[in-house]
Design a protein around this motif. Structure first.
Motif, PDB file in Angstrom:
ATOM      1  N   ASP A 485       0.837  -1.212   0.000  1.00 32.20           N
ATOM      2  CA  ASP A 485       0.000   0.000   0.000  1.00 32.20           C
ATOM      3  C   ASP A 485       0.866   1.254   0.000  1.00 32.20           C
ATOM      4  O   ASP A 485       0.533   2.251  -0.640  1.00 32.20           O
ATOM      5  N   TRP A 488       2.064   1.795  -3.418  1.00 35.65           N
ATOM      6  CA  TRP A 488       0.972   2.288  -4.262  1.00 35.65           C
ATOM      7  C   TRP A 488       0.749   3.780  -4.065  1.00 35.65           C
ATOM      8  O   TRP A 488       0.556   4.519  -5.020  1.00 35.65           O
ATOM      9  N   LYS A 492       1.058   6.391  -6.887  1.00 34.50           N
ATOM     10  CA  LYS A 492      -0.127   7.172  -7.240  1.00 34.50           C
ATOM     11  C   LYS A 492       0.179   8.670  -7.237  1.00 34.50           C
ATOM     12  O   LYS A 492      -0.233   9.406  -8.139  1.00 34.50           O
ATOM     13  N   LEU A 515      -9.593  -1.211  -6.419  1.00 33.58           N
ATOM     14  CA  LEU A 515      -8.228  -0.701  -6.360  1.00 33.58           C
ATOM     15  C   LEU A 515      -7.322  -1.445  -7.341  1.00 33.58           C
ATOM     16  O   LEU A 515      -6.474  -0.849  -8.012  1.00 33.58           O
ATOM     17  N   ARG A 519      -5.164   0.182 -10.429  1.00 32.23           N
ATOM     18  CA  ARG A 519      -3.718  -0.019 -10.628  1.00 32.23           C
ATOM     19  C   ARG A 519      -3.436  -0.518 -12.046  1.00 32.23           C
ATOM     20  O   ARG A 519      -2.501  -0.092 -12.706  1.00 32.23           O
TER      21      ARG A 519
END
Length: 569
Positions: A485, A488, A492, A515, A519
């Motif tokens: 996470d 990510w 992001k 999610l 991605r």
């Protein structure tokens, strides 16, 4: 001593000062003329002339100062230095700020180009590429009718860009150098020597090889070989032949590759270029592996490893280590293969990390450079505004003094009337002062509003500058792991800087998008292949295909729709 002084007195120093003092020097014609004359002087006469140019020249003239420092920095590369000469980079950074303060883009170009050359000689390719790309941007903006960047300048830029992995830009710059040198020229500065012309074609060939364009690479190497053939120095023939052998190897044409790589290996050994010899030898070892001669290949790799002990080039060492893993794999020696694979991966990751860091550093340097430029421009404008306000106040005060003086003279006619008029004038002066203060407050407020507007425009400009560097940031994004996470979130944030509003648009198209699908959409936008997407996401290729299929369904697309093409719009 007498002859030397008389010879120096005969030099047209006064004319050189005039040429360097002009406001506009189209295509640097005056600058190049002075440079050529100073290049002809011996070291002693050169230093004496530089002293005279500083002592007799208008050093308060910013344009003269900039051109003089650029000449001295350029001649330093021709081994002309004086005892009191300051560090080149330090001086060039100072005059670069002066050039931006006066807004002279021709001088800005000259300083950036000279900085690129100086950083190249220091092997600082990241900084060199920054200044090289700015110089190229200015040539494209102002055109060759206004700026002069001769063949040698374009060749240098192409060389820097190749080492910065800007292969397309390197090809373009180097081809420009060759095109210009083929035209009729008036001075030696306007052409490349045969040695540099040969290197230019070789650089183009290497860049095409990196871009996986073998046909274009062969054409460029062939042109380089035509120039190298008449030369009695066979070393460069071997280098170019070896480069062609590398391409043949990549194409799987091992017989042709073997002949050429063998010649390169022999010539490199003859000229004690051990690192290049080792690299050719490891390619030859790989060919032996392909022919089933693992034991012979291992012996060749041992020799390559020995050659690299005292002349190690990281990329060549990595190639050799990888060849070792192939040899040990063919011999069934798993432990040795694992040891060399670990060494190879460690070195390879280090090389790639350094390359990626250099590219990111280049982006940051361009942003910082633009920020510093904006600060210099803003400061220069602010200085002019302050000077304008100061002159306005001084003029206003002088006007008041003159007015008061005339009024006092007129009051001498009658004492009583003079006193009354003096009181009246005093009231008028106080009122005028109040009005002036009010006008000054309004003017100051207007200046603040304009300053805020300038800052806003600067922010917009910095954003636009960032958009021009999307390629570097996308390159970093494409190799960024997003297994956790935290990964990510980092991914992001970086992604949204390049493609603002992308995820918001996805949610508008499908409010319940997952999610994992978001991605996958981002990776499709970046044109990441399925295999690499699986590695980045930490899932199997089959899971990638399933996620892509769900994403098509979520977006209402045909099951066979091309997601990369869909998101590229």
């Amino acid at each position: 001593m007498t002859c030397l002084c008389r010879g120096q007195a005969d030099l047209p120093v006064t004319q050189w000062i005039k040429k360097l003092s002009v406001k506009h020097d189209t295509r640097s014609e005056n600058f190049r003329a002075v440079y050529s004359e100073l290049l002809k002087l011996d070291s002693t006469a050169y230093c004496l002339v530089m002293h005279r140019l500083r002592k007799q020249g208008p050093m308060s003239d910013v344009r003269y100062l900039i051109r003089l420092e650029v000449i001295q920095a350029s001649l330093k590369l021709q081994l002309k230095t004086c005892p009191d000469q300051r560090p080149t980079i330090e001086v060039l950074k100072e005059v670069l700020q002066f050039a931006y303060e006066i807004g002279d883009e021709a001088l800005i170009f000259q300083v950036h180009r000279t900085l690129a050359t100086e950083y190249t000689h220091q092997l600082n390719y990241g900084s060199a590429a920054l200044h090289a790309m700015i110089a190229i941007d200015l040539t494209e903006k102002l055109g060759e009718d206004n700026l002069y960047l001769g063949p040698n300048g374009w060749y240098m830029l192409g060389y820097v860009l190749y080492h910065s992995r800007e292969y397309e830009a390197s090809i373009k710059a180097t081809k420009t150098a060759l095109l210009l040198t083929d035209r009729s020229s008036e001075t030696p500065m306007d052409t490349l020597s045969l040695f540099y012309k040969m290197n230019a074609f070789n650089t183009i060939g290497l860049a095409y090889e990196k871009l996986n364009k073998p046909d274009s690479a062969f054409l460029a190497f062939g042109q380089a070989m035509k120039i190298a053939d008449p030369d009695t120095n066979t070393y460069w023939k071997g280098v170019i032949t070896g480069n062609m052998g590398d391409v043949y190897y990549q194409l799987g044409q091992y017989d042709s590759a073997k002949v050429m790589l063998t010649y390169d290996y022999q010539q490199s050994l003859e000229y004690s270029q051990n690192d290049n010899a080792a690299n050719s030898l490891q390619w030859l070892a790989r060919i032996e592996l392909h022919d089933g001669n693992a034991v012979k290949a291992l012996g060749m790799l041992r020799e390559a490893q020995r050659l690299l002990q005292h002349a190690s080039t990281p990329a060549f060492t990595a190639n050799t280590l990888y060849a070792f893993t192939q040899a040990f794999s063919d011999l069934g020696m798993a432990d040795s293969m694992n040891i060399y694979m670990h060494q190879y991966l460690t070195l390879h990751d280090s090389i790639e990390k350094e390359a990626n860091n250099n590219r990111l550093d280049l982006v940051h340097m361009r942003m910082d450079n633009q920020s510093n430029i904006n600060k210099v421009i803003t400061l220069s404008k602010e200085k002019k505004r302050i000077a304008l306000i100061r002159n306005f106040i001084i003029a206003f005060l002088l006007l008041l003094v003159i007015t008061g003086y005339l009024i006092l003279n007129r009051q001498k006619l009658r004492l009583k009337v003079r006193e009354m008029e003096a009181l009246d004038e005093k009231r008028q002066a106080e009122q005028a002062a109040r009005v002036a203060r009010e006008q000054l407050d309004v003017y100051t407020l207007h200046l603040r509003e304009k300053t805020n507007l300038v800052e806003t425009l600067q922010d917009q400009l910095m954003k636009r500058e960032l958009s021009e560097e999307q390629y570097q940031q996308i390159s970093a994004l494409s190799q960024h792991s997003i297994l956790t996470d935290e990964d990510w979130e980092t991914f992001k944030n970086m992604f949204e800087r390049v493609y603002p509003g992308f995820f918001h648009s996805l949610r508008q198209q499908s409010a319940d998008i997952t999610l994992a699908e978001m991605r996958m959409a981002a990776l499709c936008k970046l044109q990441v292949p399925s295999k690499e997407a699986a590695n980045l996401l930490g899932i199997s290729p089959n899971s990638v295909n399933k996620t892509r299929q769900r994403l098509r369904s979520r977006l209402g697309l045909d099951p066979e729709a091309n997601l990369e093409q869909y998101f590229s719009v």
